[in-house]
Design a protein around this motif. Sequence first.
Motif, PDB file in Angstrom:
ATOM      1  N   THR A  89       0.451  -0.913  -0.205  1.00  0.00           N
ATOM      2  CA  THR A  89      -0.181   0.058  -0.335  1.00  0.00           C
ATOM      3  C   THR A  89       1.097   1.087   0.341  1.00  0.00           C
ATOM      4  O   THR A  89       1.727   0.905   0.609  1.00  0.00           O
ATOM      5  N   ARG A  90       0.236   2.572  -0.620  1.00  0.00           N
ATOM      6  CA  ARG A  90       1.211   3.491  -0.616  1.00  0.00           C
ATOM      7  C   ARG A  90       0.061   4.611  -0.448  1.00  0.00           C
ATOM      8  O   ARG A  90      -1.231   4.933  -0.997  1.00  0.00           O
ATOM      9  N   ALA A  91      -0.155   5.677   0.822  1.00  0.00           N
ATOM     10  CA  ALA A  91      -1.073   6.536   0.545  1.00  0.00           C
ATOM     11  C   ALA A  91      -2.437   5.286   1.147  1.00  0.00           C
ATOM     12  O   ALA A  91      -3.723   6.025   0.913  1.00  0.00           O
ATOM     13  N   GLY A  92      -2.734   4.644   1.424  1.00  0.00           N
ATOM     14  CA  GLY A  92      -3.743   3.823   1.696  1.00  0.00           C
ATOM     15  C   GLY A  92      -4.562   3.197   0.561  1.00  0.00           C
ATOM     16  O   GLY A  92      -5.664   2.779   0.360  1.00  0.00           O
ATOM     17  N   ILE A  94      -3.894   0.485  -2.894  1.00  0.00           N
ATOM     18  CA  ILE A  94      -3.143  -1.154  -3.320  1.00  0.00           C
ATOM     19  C   ILE A  94      -1.682  -0.246  -5.021  1.00  0.00           C
ATOM     20  O   ILE A  94      -2.085   0.778  -5.469  1.00  0.00           O
ATOM     21  N   ASP A  95      -0.791  -0.552  -3.899  1.00  0.00           N
ATOM     22  CA  ASP A  95       0.788   0.137  -5.129  1.00  0.00           C
ATOM     23  C   ASP A  95       0.479  -1.024  -6.269  1.00  0.00           C
ATOM     24  O   ASP A  95       0.854  -1.877  -5.968  1.00  0.00           O
ATOM     25  N   LEU A  96      -0.011  -1.031  -7.344  1.00  0.00           N
ATOM     26  CA  LEU A  96      -0.243  -1.505  -8.550  1.00  0.00           C
ATOM     27  C   LEU A  96       1.432  -2.403  -8.949  1.00  0.00           C
ATOM     28  O   LEU A  96       1.383  -3.285  -9.193  1.00  0.00           O
ATOM     29  N   ALA A  97       2.387  -1.802  -9.014  1.00  0.00           N
ATOM     30  CA  ALA A  97       3.730  -2.073  -9.289  1.00  0.00           C
ATOM     31  C   ALA A  97       4.073  -3.078  -8.155  1.00  0.00           C
ATOM     32  O   ALA A  97       4.695  -3.751  -8.650  1.00  0.00           O
ATOM     33  N   ALA A  98       3.491  -2.361  -6.932  1.00  0.00           N
ATOM     34  CA  ALA A  98       3.930  -3.625  -6.112  1.00  0.00           C
ATOM     35  C   ALA A  98       3.193  -5.040  -5.987  1.00  0.00           C
ATOM     36  O   ALA A  98       3.550  -5.888  -5.776  1.00  0.00           O
ATOM     37  N   PHE A  99       2.230  -4.566  -6.069  1.00  0.00           N
ATOM     38  CA  PHE A  99       1.028  -5.989  -6.454  1.00  0.00           C
ATOM     39  C   PHE A  99       1.565  -6.699  -7.829  1.00  0.00           C
ATOM     40  O   PHE A  99       1.882  -8.434  -7.738  1.00  0.00           O
ATOM     41  N   GLY A 100       1.690  -6.215  -8.478  1.00  0.00           N
ATOM     42  CA  GLY A 100       2.327  -6.877  -9.572  1.00  0.00           C
ATOM     43  C   GLY A 100       4.482  -7.228  -9.415  1.00  0.00           C
ATOM     44  O   GLY A 100       4.117  -8.783  -9.807  1.00  0.00           O
ATOM     45  N   THR A 101       4.931  -6.477  -9.047  1.00  0.00           N
ATOM     46  CA  THR A 101       5.524  -8.032  -8.319  1.00  0.00           C
ATOM     47  C   THR A 101       5.657  -8.471  -7.139  1.00  0.00           C
ATOM     48  O   THR A 101       6.474  -9.580  -7.283  1.00  0.00           O
ATOM     49  N   GLN A 102       4.913  -8.429  -5.917  1.00  0.00           N
ATOM     50  CA  GLN A 102       5.241  -9.182  -5.435  1.00  0.00           C
ATOM     51  C   GLN A 102       4.300 -10.649  -5.881  1.00  0.00           C
ATOM     52  O   GLN A 102       4.886 -11.956  -5.561  1.00  0.00           O
ATOM     53  N   PHE A 103       3.186 -10.816  -6.602  1.00  0.00           N
ATOM     54  CA  PHE A 103       2.444 -12.019  -6.531  1.00  0.00           C
ATOM     55  C   PHE A 103       2.606 -12.390  -8.356  1.00  0.00           C
ATOM     56  O   PHE A 103       2.847 -14.159  -9.247  1.00  0.00           O
ATOM     57  N   ARG A 104       2.706 -11.657  -9.051  1.00  0.00           N
ATOM     58  CA  ARG A 104       2.280 -12.183 -10.370  1.00  0.00           C
ATOM     59  C   ARG A 104       3.578 -13.060 -10.708  1.00  0.00           C
ATOM     60  O   ARG A 104       3.307 -14.479 -11.766  1.00  0.00           O
ATOM     61  N   PRO A 105       4.939 -13.124 -10.952  1.00  0.00           N
ATOM     62  CA  PRO A 105       5.770 -14.218 -10.832  1.00  0.00           C
ATOM     63  C   PRO A 105       5.964 -15.060 -10.258  1.00  0.00           C
ATOM     64  O   PRO A 105       5.924 -16.319 -10.930  1.00  0.00           O
ATOM     65  N   ALA A 106       5.489 -15.460  -9.200  1.00  0.00           N
ATOM     66  CA  ALA A 106       4.938 -16.619  -8.029  1.00  0.00           C
ATOM     67  C   ALA A 106       3.555 -17.693  -8.951  1.00  0.00           C
ATOM     68  O   ALA A 106       4.135 -19.167  -9.081  1.00  0.00           O
ATOM     69  N   LEU A 127      -5.012  -6.243   6.056  1.00  0.00           N
ATOM     70  CA  LEU A 127      -4.649  -5.105   5.573  1.00  0.00           C
ATOM     71  C   LEU A 127      -6.000  -4.870   6.399  1.00  0.00           C
ATOM     72  O   LEU A 127      -6.015  -4.106   7.069  1.00  0.00           O
ATOM     73  N   TRP A 128      -6.913  -5.295   6.196  1.00  0.00           N
ATOM     74  CA  TRP A 128      -8.175  -5.079   6.888  1.00  0.00           C
ATOM     75  C   TRP A 128      -8.076  -5.263   8.926  1.00  0.00           C
ATOM     76  O   TRP A 128      -8.112  -4.072   9.378  1.00  0.00           O
ATOM     77  N   GLU A 138     -10.220  -3.351  -2.007  1.00  0.00           N
ATOM     78  CA  GLU A 138      -9.325  -2.681  -3.860  1.00  0.00           C
ATOM     79  C   GLU A 138      -8.423  -4.169  -4.246  1.00  0.00           C
ATOM     80  O   GLU A 138      -8.278  -4.724  -4.750  1.00  0.00           O
ATOM     81  N   LEU A 139      -8.211  -4.610  -2.955  1.00  0.00           N
ATOM     82  CA  LEU A 139      -6.512  -6.089  -3.648  1.00  0.00           C
ATOM     83  C   LEU A 139      -7.681  -7.006  -4.138  1.00  0.00           C
ATOM     84  O   LEU A 139      -7.756  -7.555  -4.995  1.00  0.00           O
ATOM     85  N   GLU A 140      -9.425  -7.099  -3.031  1.00  0.00           N
ATOM     86  CA  GLU A 140      -9.581  -8.283  -4.281  1.00  0.00           C
ATOM     87  C   GLU A 140     -10.020  -8.310  -5.248  1.00  0.00           C
ATOM     88  O   GLU A 140      -9.649  -9.347  -6.293  1.00  0.00           O
ATOM     89  N   GLY A 141     -10.240  -7.201  -5.724  1.00  0.00           N
ATOM     90  CA  GLY A 141     -11.118  -6.430  -7.173  1.00  0.00           C
ATOM     91  C   GLY A 141     -10.204  -6.666  -8.339  1.00  0.00           C
ATOM     92  O   GLY A 141      -9.671  -7.332  -9.131  1.00  0.00           O
ATOM     93  N   LEU A 142      -8.493  -6.375  -7.109  1.00  0.00           N
ATOM     94  CA  LEU A 142      -7.601  -6.714  -8.279  1.00  0.00           C
ATOM     95  C   LEU A 142      -6.797  -8.214  -8.667  1.00  0.00           C
ATOM     96  O   LEU A 142      -6.636  -8.722  -9.015  1.00  0.00           O
TER      97      LEU A 142
END
Length: 350
Positions: A89-92, A94-106, A127-128, A138-142
Amino acid sequence: MSSEFGSSALGSHRHVVQFYDHDEELAENAGDYLAGAIAEGGAAVVVATPGHCAGFEARLAAGGVDVGAARRDGSLVCLDATRVAPGLTRAGRIDLAAFGTQFRPAILAAGEASGPVRVYGEVVALLWAAGQVNAALELEGLWNELGQQIPFSLFCGYPRELVQGSQHQGAVAEVCRLHTAVVGRPMARVPVTGSPVTSPPVTGAPAPGPSATDGSAAGHSLHRVHWADVTRTFAGSREDTRAARGFALGMLEPWRGEQLAADTALVVTELATNAVLHAGSAFSVSLALSGGAIRISVSDTLPLGGNGVDQHLAAVSGHGLGVVAAIATRWGVESLPSGKAVWAELPLPD
């Protein structure tokens, strides 16, 4: 979205959520869910706390999975959710770049297996628990959007005590809506399915919003937001519902993470989704401060039906306008020359 109990039917769903009381019941359902992927020649990716990772591995081992071998050949990947969550997260938001970096490769690496890929994740619950309810939604939607790009299924876990006493009733209903199967009831006040909620009568013209010099919000912290009535138009794609949500959060920047911001973003998402699914046109989102409330209006080009309220606007508990009706002080529908607008009002905080 359907309600399922037990793990036998969960493998056919793309996005499962379980509200659980004890770690043992979570390990039973999620562990069997993950074991099924490995047994079919696929892979399991676990994003959980170290304690839950250990519990899942014990369940897998009890079911005949060689956990050590699975780790070595990549059919079992475990990520520490307590390390992942803070950087997402960034300023409340989800950071889209971080989301892709963390999960997409795995997930992509797991997808090299011949069988299905199943993921267990509980970053949303972390997060909750940290008060970032809007980021969790937002993360669930992503996750759903990523699932349209990469073939995998996902199992999410929320401790029931985390949501049972929550004031975010609409947010809990939104969690259920974002999943294709629900295991366990989140709370008695927010049914997963149920009888329709009676909607208020359709109104005529909306109450006028305050002008830029109106003092109706004076003396309230919200007057620091230097706008009185703002509108933004979106093209009408599924991705635009998230953009509309971001627009609402941006307008309420000083209250990010607070109840007002979360509820406003949720209402905008529900009304925008209604417009995309049923009108199939561009839609506009308007926000206005009016007395002690914020008025949210989403307009599209689909006219109202002859009975004043279209069938698809029925407020069903846990879905669409049912979520809006649960958290708004009042809402309604009005006819416009170019279509219609659905509006809702939320009270400003004391």
